[in-house]
Design an enzyme around this catalytic site. Structure first.
Site, PDB file in Angstrom:
ATOM      1  N   ARG A  41       0.888  -1.249  -0.007  1.00  0.00           N
ATOM      2  CA  ARG A  41       0.042  -0.135   0.178  1.00  0.00           C
ATOM      3  C   ARG A  41       0.884   1.341   0.016  1.00  0.00           C
ATOM      4  O   ARG A  41       0.782   2.062  -1.247  1.00  0.00           O
ATOM      5  CB  ARG A  41      -0.965   0.024   1.312  1.00  0.00           C
ATOM      6  CG  ARG A  41      -2.068   0.975   1.182  1.00  0.00           C
ATOM      7  CD  ARG A  41      -1.522   2.232   1.625  1.00  0.00           C
ATOM      8  NE  ARG A  41      -1.298   2.355   3.047  1.00  0.00           N
ATOM      9  CZ  ARG A  41      -0.674   3.464   3.528  1.00  0.00           C
ATOM     10  NH1 ARG A  41      -0.755   4.519   2.973  1.00  0.00           N
ATOM     11  NH2 ARG A  41      -0.311   3.250   4.704  1.00  0.00           N
ATOM     12  N   ASP A  42       1.389   1.535   0.992  1.00  0.00           N
ATOM     13  CA  ASP A  42       2.353   2.559   1.126  1.00  0.00           C
ATOM     14  C   ASP A  42       3.225   2.669   0.195  1.00  0.00           C
ATOM     15  O   ASP A  42       3.910   3.925  -0.413  1.00  0.00           O
ATOM     16  CB  ASP A  42       2.882   2.777   2.768  1.00  0.00           C
ATOM     17  CG  ASP A  42       3.276   4.258   3.020  1.00  0.00           C
ATOM     18  OD1 ASP A  42       3.091   5.118   2.238  1.00  0.00           O
ATOM     19  OD2 ASP A  42       3.848   4.318   4.030  1.00  0.00           O
ATOM     20  N   HIS A 233       6.920   4.134  12.904  1.00  0.00           N
ATOM     21  CA  HIS A 233       6.703   4.083  11.270  1.00  0.00           C
ATOM     22  C   HIS A 233       7.750   5.145  10.763  1.00  0.00           C
ATOM     23  O   HIS A 233       7.407   6.259  10.940  1.00  0.00           O
ATOM     24  CB  HIS A 233       5.088   4.249  10.857  1.00  0.00           C
ATOM     25  CG  HIS A 233       4.973   4.483   9.546  1.00  0.00           C
ATOM     26  ND1 HIS A 233       4.130   3.648   8.701  1.00  0.00           N
ATOM     27  CD2 HIS A 233       5.568   5.371   8.340  1.00  0.00           C
ATOM     28  CE1 HIS A 233       4.290   3.863   7.597  1.00  0.00           C
ATOM     29  NE2 HIS A 233       5.289   4.860   7.297  1.00  0.00           N
ATOM     30  N   HIS A 235      10.477   6.623   8.185  1.00  0.00           N
ATOM     31  CA  HIS A 235      11.033   6.966   6.846  1.00  0.00           C
ATOM     32  C   HIS A 235      12.554   7.225   7.080  1.00  0.00           C
ATOM     33  O   HIS A 235      12.995   7.548   8.111  1.00  0.00           O
ATOM     34  CB  HIS A 235      10.410   8.128   5.856  1.00  0.00           C
ATOM     35  CG  HIS A 235       9.026   7.811   5.627  1.00  0.00           C
ATOM     36  ND1 HIS A 235       8.496   8.070   4.437  1.00  0.00           N
ATOM     37  CD2 HIS A 235       7.872   6.792   6.107  1.00  0.00           C
ATOM     38  CE1 HIS A 235       7.340   7.681   4.207  1.00  0.00           C
ATOM     39  NE2 HIS A 235       7.139   7.000   5.269  1.00  0.00           N
ATOM     40  N   CYS A 266       5.903  10.132   0.673  1.00  0.00           N
ATOM     41  CA  CYS A 266       4.642  10.867   0.534  1.00  0.00           C
ATOM     42  C   CYS A 266       4.501  11.940  -0.443  1.00  0.00           C
ATOM     43  O   CYS A 266       5.655  12.710  -0.451  1.00  0.00           O
ATOM     44  CB  CYS A 266       4.500  11.550   1.997  1.00  0.00           C
ATOM     45  SG  CYS A 266       2.868  12.266   2.201  1.00  0.00           S
ATOM     46  N   ASN A 275       9.903   4.436   3.231  1.00  0.00           N
ATOM     47  CA  ASN A 275       9.808   3.768   4.556  1.00  0.00           C
ATOM     48  C   ASN A 275      11.289   3.091   4.556  1.00  0.00           C
ATOM     49  O   ASN A 275      12.031   2.762   3.642  1.00  0.00           O
ATOM     50  CB  ASN A 275       8.767   2.738   4.609  1.00  0.00           C
ATOM     51  CG  ASN A 275       7.362   3.380   4.392  1.00  0.00           C
ATOM     52  OD1 ASN A 275       7.218   4.173   5.240  1.00  0.00           O
ATOM     53  ND2 ASN A 275       6.859   3.272   3.303  1.00  0.00           N
TER      54      ASN A 275
END
Length: 340
Positions: A41-42, A233, A235, A266, A275
């Site tokens: 997804r991300d 989470h 990055h 993002c 990430n």
């Protein structure tokens, strides 16, 4: 061979190495960590070229075979905003769901939630930002307005017995406002927890955090939310992700999001690279004697698969270093390739 002898020697002495390196902090470190894989997804949502549904399904199925306990599959958002996720229902319906693995999906509102549940989702994720400006840029509303949007989602999820995970973005820094005060993150996390989120993922969206700023943020947040309900989470924009994970472990965090081969970024956070690579996280945790249940060898192969599909270099230094070893020593158990 010389390499094999060295690897076996390291394996034999791993207990001694671990006792020397981590005796000062082993009591404060968890014995096991849960990895939440967000690559499908991300990691893929901002890819400009259309990725075939069959490729996404194959990617997720490979991840399922790696021993990862949670795989975020897709996002039920409007294809007008995220074209790459237009096939979300098809992807979710076609993947092979293995027993013991959770397959959550991201939803932006009640409409997305209803589509997700119709597709068979048993767990969803929602998101909010600790920065007002970022919230307006990202989802075109204030923090308070974004929370109001999820009122119906919480109500419906409770009725449907669907679990909800919460994301908080910009937990240490915002590309528009700069540093974010820890108390803002704590207040927002508490709001989501009290509404019904079983877990809150704290996201360093632009990767500006350091062990100092991350520790301060977690210290403030765990005063309001049980630390066992918090996740990290990170990055890796400034190369601080693994350092921040280590700091988080020492603060009591036992759940971490990661993306195989470091996929992701993002679109509303300028300069924010992907990430932290799942391979890097697993390698580090195993080297500290912390269990994940993940088979690193299979994870590396999966990272290579999706990197080849996207026609890009491996986004994991661990993968780049270990891929030749895996090819040359297929008969050697993966555990012998590193201290764990």
């Amino acid at each position: 061979t010389y390499l094999r002898r060295c690897l076996l020697s390291v394996q034999e002495h791993k207990g001694l190495l671990l006792s020397r390196r981590f005796s000062h902090s082993s009591e404060s470190l968890p014995k096991k960590v849960k990895i939440v894989e967000v690559g499908p997804r991300d990691g893929l949502q901002n890819e400009k070229n259309n990725i075939p549904t069959a490729t996404k399904v194959e990617f997720i199925n490979r991840l399922s075979n790696c021993g990862i306990p949670v795989i975020e599959v897709t996002s039920f958002v409007s294809p007008r905003w995220v074209p790459q996720m237009a096939d979300c229902a098809d992807v979710f319906g076609q993947i092979q769901k293995k027993e013991g693995i959770a397959y959550p999906v991201l939803v932006p509102n009640l409409q997305g939630y209803e589509r997700a549940v119709k597709a068979g989702a048993k767990e969803v994720a929602i998101f909010a930002s600790a920065s007002e400006t970022f919230s307006k840029k990202n989802i075109n509303c204030t923090i308070e307005e974004s929370l109001a949007r999820f009122n119906d989602v919480f109500t419906a999820a409770k009725k449907d017995s669907v679990k909800i995970r919460g994301y908080v973005s910009c937990v240490v820094g915002c590309p528009y406002e700069g540093p974010v005060a820890p108390h803002k993150v704590a207040e927002l996390s508490e709001n989501l927890y009290n509404r019904g989120c079983y877990e809150i993922s704290l996201g360093d969206t632009i990767g500006v955090g350091t062990p100092g700023s991350v520790s301060a943020m977690i210290n403030e947040t765990k005063k309001r939310v049980p630390v066992e309900c918090l996740a990290g989470h990170f990055h890796d924009t400034y190369g601080q992700a693994l350092s921040n994970i280590l700091a988080s472990l020492q603060m009591g965090i036992q759940v971490f999001d990661a993306s195989v081969s470091g996929l992701g970024g993002c679109p509303y956070a300028k300069g924010a690279t992907g990430n932290v690579a799942t391979e890097e996280v697993v390698y580090m945790l195993h080297g500290m004697g912390i269990e994940t249940g993940v088979t690193l060898e299979k994870l590396i192969e999966t990272g290579k698969y999706i990197s080849d599909v996207l026609a890009r270099p491996l986004g994991s230094k661990v993968s780049a270093a270990m891929s030749p070893k895996i090819m040359n020593y297929q008969s050697t158990p993966c555990d012998n390739l590193f201290v764990h």
